[in-house]
Design a protein around this motif. Structure first.
Motif, PDB file in Angstrom:
ATOM      1  N   ARG A 174      66.747  45.756  13.131  1.00 33.18           N
ATOM      2  CA  ARG A 174      67.062  45.697  14.562  1.00 33.18           C
ATOM      3  C   ARG A 174      66.012  46.443  15.366  1.00 33.18           C
ATOM      4  O   ARG A 174      65.509  47.479  14.956  1.00 33.18           O
ATOM      5  CB  ARG A 174      68.414  46.336  14.821  1.00 33.18           C
ATOM      6  N   LEU A 220      66.848  47.018  18.673  1.00 33.41           N
ATOM      7  CA  LEU A 220      67.704  47.716  19.624  1.00 33.41           C
ATOM      8  C   LEU A 220      68.885  48.341  18.906  1.00 33.41           C
ATOM      9  O   LEU A 220      69.458  47.739  17.999  1.00 33.41           O
ATOM     10  CB  LEU A 220      68.230  46.735  20.677  1.00 33.41           C
ATOM     11  N   PRO A 268      72.569  48.917  18.719  1.00 40.07           N
ATOM     12  CA  PRO A 268      73.771  48.347  19.336  1.00 40.07           C
ATOM     13  C   PRO A 268      74.625  49.399  20.052  1.00 40.07           C
ATOM     14  O   PRO A 268      75.172  49.131  21.125  1.00 40.07           O
ATOM     15  CB  PRO A 268      74.543  47.745  18.155  1.00 40.07           C
ATOM     16  N   GLU A 294      73.524  40.142  20.199  1.00 41.32           N
ATOM     17  CA  GLU A 294      72.577  39.248  19.517  1.00 41.32           C
ATOM     18  C   GLU A 294      71.624  38.601  20.510  1.00 41.32           C
ATOM     19  O   GLU A 294      70.429  38.460  20.233  1.00 41.32           O
ATOM     20  CB  GLU A 294      73.336  38.185  18.730  1.00 41.32           C
ATOM     21  N   GLU A 337      69.070  41.241  21.528  1.00 43.36           N
ATOM     22  CA  GLU A 337      68.143  41.469  20.411  1.00 43.36           C
ATOM     23  C   GLU A 337      67.124  40.332  20.331  1.00 43.36           C
ATOM     24  O   GLU A 337      65.920  40.558  20.189  1.00 43.36           O
ATOM     25  CB  GLU A 337      68.922  41.588  19.102  1.00 43.36           C
ATOM     26  N   SER A 338      67.611  39.106  20.446  1.00 43.62           N
ATOM     27  CA  SER A 338      66.736  37.929  20.390  1.00 43.62           C
ATOM     28  C   SER A 338      65.736  37.934  21.553  1.00 43.62           C
ATOM     29  O   SER A 338      64.555  37.634  21.367  1.00 43.62           O
ATOM     30  CB  SER A 338      67.591  36.665  20.425  1.00 43.62           C
ATOM     31  N   ARG A 347      62.986  40.479  20.874  1.00 44.63           N
ATOM     32  CA  ARG A 347      62.019  39.961  19.892  1.00 44.63           C
ATOM     33  C   ARG A 347      61.049  38.983  20.556  1.00 44.63           C
ATOM     34  O   ARG A 347      59.843  39.037  20.331  1.00 44.63           O
ATOM     35  CB  ARG A 347      62.731  39.265  18.745  1.00 44.63           C
TER      36      ARG A 347
END
Length: 82
Positions: free
Chosen positions: A26, A28, A30, A58, A61-62, A65
């Motif tokens: 990860r 980040l 959570p 999610e 996070e995506s 990225r």
């Protein structure tokens, strides 16, 4: 003299490695993201939010990225610092 080999090093560390897949770490936290979102919502919104969904975490996070990869792709091909 007998040398013992540490066979634990050759075994997969988790089931994902055994299946030949790799789970990206990860970017980040959570816990920190959840805390930030709920505190921001408390300040900015009249409605009281008390939870953050897995899908929201999610998605963030995506997005992070994608932003990181975009930064790498756009960086000039000179120097050593992104």
């Amino acid at each position: 003299m007998l040398h013992s080999t540490n066979q634990q090093d050759s075994h997969p560390k988790n089931s994902n490695e055994a299946l030949g897949t790799y789970r990206m770490p990860r970017l980040l936290s959570p816990t920190h993201v959840r805390k930030f979102l709920l505190e921001s919502a408390k300040r900015e919104r009249a409605h009281k939010f008390t939870r953050v969904s897995k899908e929201t975490l999610e998605h963030l996070e995506s997005s992070m990225r994608a932003k990181c990869l975009d930064l790498v792709k756009r960086a000039p091909s000179k120097g050593v610092t992104l």
